[in-house]
Design a protein around this motif. Structure first.
Motif, PDB file in Angstrom:
ATOM      1  N   VAL A  13       0.826  -1.212   0.000  1.00 41.32           N
ATOM      2  CA  VAL A  13       0.000   0.000   0.000  1.00 41.32           C
ATOM      3  C   VAL A  13       0.862   1.264   0.000  1.00 41.32           C
ATOM      4  N   VAL A  14       2.035   1.181   0.632  1.00 40.28           N
ATOM      5  CA  VAL A  14       2.893   2.379   0.715  1.00 40.28           C
ATOM      6  C   VAL A  14       3.530   2.669  -0.642  1.00 40.28           C
ATOM      7  N   GLY A  15       4.142   1.649  -1.258  1.00 41.86           N
ATOM      8  CA  GLY A  15       4.754   1.843  -2.576  1.00 41.86           C
ATOM      9  C   GLY A  15       3.729   2.328  -3.596  1.00 41.86           C
ATOM     10  N   LYS A  34       8.446  -8.073  -6.354  1.00 43.86           N
ATOM     11  CA  LYS A  34       8.983  -9.429  -6.536  1.00 43.86           C
ATOM     12  C   LYS A  34       7.885 -10.491  -6.634  1.00 43.86           C
ATOM     13  N   ASN A  35       6.702 -10.214  -6.114  1.00 43.28           N
ATOM     14  CA  ASN A  35       5.624 -11.215  -6.162  1.00 43.28           C
ATOM     15  C   ASN A  35       4.844 -11.140  -7.472  1.00 43.28           C
ATOM     16  N   GLU A  36       3.899 -12.074  -7.649  1.00 45.20           N
ATOM     17  CA  GLU A  36       3.154 -12.124  -8.916  1.00 45.20           C
ATOM     18  C   GLU A  36       1.996 -11.134  -8.959  1.00 45.20           C
ATOM     19  N   SER A  44      -1.957  -6.831   2.853  1.00 41.61           N
ATOM     20  CA  SER A  44      -3.209  -7.588   2.817  1.00 41.61           C
ATOM     21  C   SER A  44      -3.330  -8.507   4.028  1.00 41.61           C
ATOM     22  N   ARG A  45      -2.509  -8.269   5.038  1.00 40.02           N
ATOM     23  CA  ARG A  45      -2.517  -9.114   6.231  1.00 40.02           C
ATOM     24  C   ARG A  45      -2.546  -8.228   7.467  1.00 40.02           C
ATOM     25  N   ASN A  46      -3.616  -7.455   7.584  1.00 39.18           N
ATOM     26  CA  ASN A  46      -3.692  -6.525   8.718  1.00 39.18           C
ATOM     27  C   ASN A  46      -5.142  -6.330   9.137  1.00 39.18           C
ATOM     28  N   SER A  47      -5.379  -5.439  10.079  1.00 39.18           N
ATOM     29  CA  SER A  47      -6.744  -5.268  10.623  1.00 39.18           C
ATOM     30  C   SER A  47      -7.619  -4.371   9.757  1.00 39.18           C
ATOM     31  N   CYS A 169       9.640  -9.330 -10.203  1.00 33.10           N
ATOM     32  CA  CYS A 169      10.872  -8.612 -10.514  1.00 33.10           C
ATOM     33  C   CYS A 169      11.515  -8.177  -9.191  1.00 33.10           C
ATOM     34  N   GLU A 170      12.555  -8.896  -8.812  1.00 32.85           N
ATOM     35  CA  GLU A 170      13.183  -8.653  -7.501  1.00 32.85           C
ATOM     36  C   GLU A 170      14.468  -7.842  -7.664  1.00 32.85           C
ATOM     37  N   VAL A 171      14.576  -6.800  -6.886  1.00 32.85           N
ATOM     38  CA  VAL A 171      15.812  -6.006  -6.901  1.00 32.85           C
ATOM     39  C   VAL A 171      16.867  -6.762  -6.097  1.00 32.85           C
ATOM     40  N   SER A 231      -1.244 -12.686  14.981  1.00 30.68           N
ATOM     41  CA  SER A 231      -2.224 -13.687  14.547  1.00 30.68           C
ATOM     42  C   SER A 231      -3.633 -13.249  14.933  1.00 30.68           C
ATOM     43  N   TYR A 232      -4.591 -13.780  14.193  1.00 29.93           N
ATOM     44  CA  TYR A 232      -6.010 -13.492  14.452  1.00 29.93           C
ATOM     45  C   TYR A 232      -6.773 -14.801  14.616  1.00 29.93           C
ATOM     46  N   PHE A 233      -7.811 -14.769  15.449  1.00 27.82           N
ATOM     47  CA  PHE A 233      -8.762 -15.870  15.558  1.00 27.82           C
ATOM     48  C   PHE A 233     -10.150 -15.349  15.196  1.00 27.82           C
TER      49      PHE A 233
HETATM   50  C1  LIG Z   1      -1.027  -7.765  11.999  1.00 23.08           C
HETATM   51  C2  LIG Z   1      -0.986  -6.368  11.448  1.00 23.08           C
HETATM   52  C3  LIG Z   1      -2.073  -5.509  11.643  1.00 23.08           C
HETATM   53  C4  LIG Z   1      -2.045  -4.215  11.145  1.00 23.08           C
HETATM   54  N1  LIG Z   1      -3.154  -3.439  11.267  1.00 23.08           N
HETATM   55  C5  LIG Z   1      -3.159  -2.185  10.729  1.00 23.08           C
HETATM   56  C6  LIG Z   1      -4.329  -1.396  10.784  1.00 23.08           C
HETATM   57  O1  LIG Z   1      -5.385  -1.847  11.215  1.00 23.08           O
HETATM   58  N2  LIG Z   1      -4.260  -0.130  10.319  1.00 23.08           N
HETATM   59  C7  LIG Z   1      -3.115   0.403   9.799  1.00 23.08           C
HETATM   60  O2  LIG Z   1      -3.112   1.581   9.456  1.00 23.08           O
HETATM   61  N3  LIG Z   1      -1.995  -0.368   9.682  1.00 23.08           N
HETATM   62  C8  LIG Z   1      -2.006  -1.641  10.107  1.00 23.08           C
HETATM   63  N4  LIG Z   1      -0.900  -2.432   9.987  1.00 23.08           N
HETATM   64  C9  LIG Z   1       0.268  -1.889   9.319  1.00 23.08           C
HETATM   65  C10 LIG Z   1       0.143  -1.941   7.802  1.00 23.08           C
HETATM   66  O3  LIG Z   1      -0.379  -3.167   7.363  1.00 23.08           O
HETATM   67  C11 LIG Z   1       1.535  -1.702   7.191  1.00 23.08           C
HETATM   68  O4  LIG Z   1       2.056  -0.511   7.723  1.00 23.08           O
HETATM   69  C12 LIG Z   1       1.490  -1.571   5.683  1.00 23.08           C
HETATM   70  O5  LIG Z   1       0.771  -2.619   5.085  1.00 23.08           O
HETATM   71  C13 LIG Z   1       2.931  -1.565   5.148  1.00 23.08           C
HETATM   72  O6  LIG Z   1       2.863  -1.483   3.752  1.00 23.08           O
HETATM   73  P1  LIG Z   1       4.173  -1.557   2.887  1.00 23.08           P
HETATM   74  O7  LIG Z   1       3.764  -1.199   1.501  1.00 23.08           O
HETATM   75  O8  LIG Z   1       5.245  -0.756   3.543  1.00 23.08           O
HETATM   76  O9  LIG Z   1       4.672  -3.070   2.985  1.00 23.08           O
HETATM   77  P2  LIG Z   1       4.216  -4.384   2.192  1.00 23.08           P
HETATM   78  O10 LIG Z   1       2.769  -4.496   2.070  1.00 23.08           O
HETATM   79  O11 LIG Z   1       4.931  -5.513   2.864  1.00 23.08           O
HETATM   80  O12 LIG Z   1       4.809  -4.180   0.735  1.00 23.08           O
HETATM   81  C14 LIG Z   1       6.189  -4.241   0.440  1.00 23.08           C
HETATM   82  C15 LIG Z   1       6.357  -4.886  -0.908  1.00 23.08           C
HETATM   83  O13 LIG Z   1       7.731  -4.834  -1.289  1.00 23.08           O
HETATM   84  C16 LIG Z   1       8.002  -5.998  -2.042  1.00 23.08           C
HETATM   85  N5  LIG Z   1       9.462  -6.228  -2.054  1.00 23.08           N
HETATM   86  C17 LIG Z   1      10.243  -6.469  -0.985  1.00 23.08           C
HETATM   87  N6  LIG Z   1      11.536  -6.641  -1.370  1.00 23.08           N
HETATM   88  C18 LIG Z   1      11.558  -6.486  -2.717  1.00 23.08           C
HETATM   89  C19 LIG Z   1      12.600  -6.549  -3.694  1.00 23.08           C
HETATM   90  N7  LIG Z   1      13.875  -6.805  -3.355  1.00 23.08           N
HETATM   91  N8  LIG Z   1      12.281  -6.353  -5.000  1.00 23.08           N
HETATM   92  C20 LIG Z   1      10.985  -6.106  -5.372  1.00 23.08           C
HETATM   93  N9  LIG Z   1       9.960  -6.039  -4.473  1.00 23.08           N
HETATM   94  C21 LIG Z   1      10.234  -6.220  -3.158  1.00 23.08           C
HETATM   95  C22 LIG Z   1       7.248  -7.084  -1.272  1.00 23.08           C
HETATM   96  O14 LIG Z   1       7.061  -8.228  -2.075  1.00 23.08           O
HETATM   97  C23 LIG Z   1       5.955  -6.358  -0.911  1.00 23.08           C
HETATM   98  O15 LIG Z   1       4.923  -6.580  -1.845  1.00 23.08           O
HETATM   99  C24 LIG Z   1      -0.890  -3.743  10.460  1.00 23.08           C
HETATM  100  C25 LIG Z   1       0.182  -4.613  10.254  1.00 23.08           C
HETATM  101  C26 LIG Z   1       0.122  -5.918  10.717  1.00 23.08           C
HETATM  102  C27 LIG Z   1       1.253  -6.862  10.447  1.00 23.08           C
END
Ligand SMILES: Cc1cc2nc3c(=O)[nH]c(=O)nc-3n(C[C@H](O)[C@H](O)[C@H](O)COP(=O)(O)OP(=O)(O)OC[C@H]3O[C@@H](n4cnc5c(N)ncnc54)[C@H](O)[C@@H]3O)c2cc1C
Length: 370
Positions: A13-15, A34-36, A44-47, A169-171, A231-233
């Protein structure tokens, strides 16, 4: 002259938020993932909670970007029809000791500019008659959002502005050039290189590894990430209507505490717990052996839940900048000019509230690059 103007590593979501924002002014941008598919890791694994901004240290990036991002997410949701609900939240105290902590959380939230209401037991029970409470904080601005739809929205904005998402595509290497960077990418076993003027590291769980590839000593810089699984239940459908909003405990240890949330299928779930991992082998199984401890944490909030009412559901992994037991650290979002890396922006330790903050993080990154 580089092959590409701006490259973003990571399509979570950040990128994607950064890509959508930068594509408004910087033209064709490349996102490498790097993923498909995009958004398969933490995003996609959060609240999926739109946090109001209650807990974070006043003046921190987490506090500022959460409050700004919250309002931007609601506006985006309304504009683009993204599934969301301003479902509201209670933080419930279960004894007089917790009431004291509740007051300090309340004042912290007010300092962050979050509208909150302190409620006594009777007022709390009017809202949520089934919970265990001696008093609560009511947060009217807390909500939830479909993280997938939010990412789809960022992705389509970026695409419409001429962006390219390169999947699988992995860096694997980064080299600083006189101007810009040469990156080596691995696409299903085939390696190639290209150059980019500007580079944004939004690699989530791997962000410290990307920073190291660029030549940064991550221990000296305080960039090493530690990993805490959550983890979630899920609760049986017959008890899914026992609460009608998000209900959180007063935090005891790390994290916000195992709390109640309602997912898009109408299921009541509880989580996430905090389990620091020993290594960076990311594995998402939810252990059945956690059931009794989980049920006990849930009963702190919702006494009617028995051990057999819950089943293991999903999990996610947080990238943290502090070790187990240390006080929480802020996001690191830095243009690494002082490290000799002009045009290189690092994002590290983007744990919660990273989803909520994502549009504000994107604007912040844009300001660092302008
Ligand atoms: C259990 C849990 C609950 C949460 N609940 C909340 C919530 O309710 N509300 C909230 O605001 N936040 C919540 N968060 C935080 C939120 O989910 C994260 O802050 C956010 O998803 C981070 O996004 P991201 O894009 O930084 O990371 P990611 O989603 O991990 O994306 C990073 C991407 O980089 C790619 N990547 C990595 N290395 C490489 C490489 N070498 N080359 C190419 N691609 C690469 C990965 O494959 C991945 O797709 C929660 C987090 C967790 C774990």
């Amino acid at each position: 002259m580089s092959d590409v103007g701006t490259t973003i590593i990571g399509a979570g979501v950040v990128g994607l938020a950064v890509a959508a924002k930068l594509s408004e002014t910087r033209g064709a941008i490349i996102v490498l993932e790097k993923n498909e598919k995009y958004g398969l890791e933490t995003s996609s694994r959060n609240s999926e909670v739109i946090h109001a901004g209650i807990y974070y240290k006043p003046g921190s990036l987490k506090a500022k970007l959460c409050v700004e991002g919250r309002d931007e997410i609601y506006a985006l949701c309304r504009k683009h029809n993204i599934a969301h609900k301003q479902i509201t939240k209670l933080i419930t105290a279960t004894d007089t000791e917790e009431l004291k902590k509740l007051e300090s959380i309340y004042h912290n939230g007010l300092k962050n500019g979050v509208p909150l209401e302190l409620m006594d037991r009777a007022a709390t029970l009017k809202l949520e008659p089934n919970i265990n409470t001696v008093g609560s904080i009511y947060s009217p601005l807390t909500g939830n959002v479909s993280a997938h739809e939010l990412m789809d929205c960022f992705y389509h904005t970026f695409l419409e502005n001429g962006g390219t998402l390169q999947l699988r595509c992995e860096v694997v290497a980064i080299e600083k050039l006189g101007s810009g960077y040469r990156m080596t990418i691995n696409e299903e076993g085939r390696q190639s290189t290209f150059t980019s003027e500007t580079l944004v590291n939004a690699a989530g769980l791997y962000a410290d590894k990307i920073a190291a590839l660029a030549g940064i000593d991550i221990d000296q810089a305080g960039y090493r990430q530690f990993f805490a699984k959550g983890s979630y239940f899920a609760v049986v459908p017959s008890k899914a209507k026992l609460v009608s909003r998000l209900v959180y405990p007063v935090p005891r240890d790390e994290g916000l505490g195992v709390h109640a949330l309602l997912d898009w299928a109408g299921r009541l779930k509880f989580g996430p717990d905090v389990e620091y991992l020993q290594d960076s082998k990311f594995e998402y199984t939810v252990e059945e052996s956690k059931r009794a401890v989980f049920a006990q944490s849930i009963r702190r909030i919702l006494p009617a839940i028995n051990d057999e009412d819950i089943t293991p559901d999903m999990s996610g992994i947080r990238a943290k900048l502090q070790r187990k037991g240390d006080p929480p650290k802020d996001f690191i979002i830095a243009h690494e000019r002082e490290k000799g890396l002009e045009g290189f922006v690092n994002l590290l330790g983007i744990d919660s509230p990273g989803l909520t903050s994502s549009p504000a993080i994107a604007r912040y990154v844009e300001s660092l690059l302008s």
